[in-house]
Design a protein around this motif. Structure first.
Motif, short mmCIF file in Angstrom:
data_model
loop_
_atom_site.label_atom_id
_atom_site.label_comp_id
_atom_site.label_asym_id
_atom_site.label_seq_id
_atom_site.Cartn_x
_atom_site.Cartn_y
_atom_site.Cartn_z
N ARG A 1 118.67 22.76 28.74
CA ARG A 1 118.97 22.50 30.15
C ARG A 1 120.17 23.33 30.62
O ARG A 1 120.13 23.96 31.68
N GLU B 1 119.83 26.25 33.49
CA GLU B 1 120.52 26.06 34.76
C GLU B 1 121.66 27.05 34.97
O GLU B 1 122.14 27.21 36.10
N LEU C 1 115.77 18.48 33.83
CA LEU C 1 116.81 19.23 34.53
C LEU C 1 117.72 18.29 35.32
O LEU C 1 117.40 17.11 35.49
N SER C 2 118.81 18.82 35.83
CA SER C 2 119.76 18.01 36.61
C SER C 2 119.12 17.44 37.87
O SER C 2 119.56 16.42 38.40
N THR C 3 118.06 18.10 38.34
CA THR C 3 117.34 17.62 39.52
C THR C 3 116.44 16.43 39.21
O THR C 3 115.89 15.81 40.12
#
Length: 223
Positions: free
Chosen positions: A116, A120, A140-142
């Motif tokens: 990740r 990113e 992912l951070s999303t």
């Protein structure tokens, strides 16, 4: 100078048949020499650190024979423990194949966090053959799965069958099916022919014959 981290399985046994496994030797040897001859440095990390197991050594393959006696192989056999790696120091990560990582990298939270972070932060991520198993289960951070909508490839069902890799007895799952389940757009070519796919900063290769081409595409992206 660009710095590449090879992340290698520590698992030596797979399936209910207790099949011997590890990393596939040529899938480290071939990319290693591509990176080195382009002036890049290569480090090695594994899940447990130390000497990771391997299969498939063939001394008739020039790169494999040369790697066996290289300083790179000596460093690989003293690989860094994954917990002690500063991933911010690297420009790219690479996952060589072999059946071992289908067990120890599919859900390991350290692997997921490293992937990740690299994705990113626009670091290049490469994987070949069964190596894309490491890309499974990365959120992912999303909140979206890394693989959703990504063009990916890996060792195919036909290649597994030709190698006698029975489901459960040797391989814990069919990799291409799991990639598709997580949203990947899967493509492939004839068995054991070189084939790679590039989607953004992700580069994946189908089989051992694709390992050098994965490295060359990664080099192209890095430069």
């Amino acid at each position: 100078m660009k710095h590449i981290l090879f992340i290698v399985t520590s698992n030596s046994i797979t399936g209910t048949r207790k099949h011997k496994t590890g990393y596939e030797f040529s899938e480290i040897a071939d990319p290693y020499f591509e990176f080195i001859k382009n002036g890049m440095t290569v480090d090695f990390a594994s899940i447990l650190g130390g000497k990771p197991p391997y299969v498939g050594y063939d001394e008739s393959l020039t790169n494999s024979k040369n790697f066996m006696v290289s300083s790179g192989f000596k460093r690989l056999n003293s690989s860094h423990e994954l917990d002690k790696i500063d991933i911010t120091a690297y420009d790219a990560i690479f996952f060589p194949g072999g059946l071992g990582l289908m067990t120890d990298m599919v859900s390991d939270p350290r692997i997921k966090n490293i992937i990740r972070y690299c994705y990113e932060n626009n670091k290049v991520i490469g994987a070949v053959c069964h190596g894309p198993a490491a890309l499974l289960n990365v959120t992912l951070s999303t909140g979206q799965n890394l693989l959703y909508g990504k063009k990916i490839n890996c060792f195919t069902k036909e290649e597994e069958e030709m190698d006698g890799h029975e489901l459960n007895e040797i391989i814990p799952f069919m990799l291409y099916e799991e990639l598709i389940k997580q949203g990947a757009i899967f493509s492939y070519t004839k068995p054991f022919e070189p084939y790679i796919v590039n989607d953004g900063n992700l580069v994946t290769g189908q089989n051992p014959a694709s390992a050098s081409n994965v490295a060359m595409k990664m080099i192209n992206l890095l430069l």
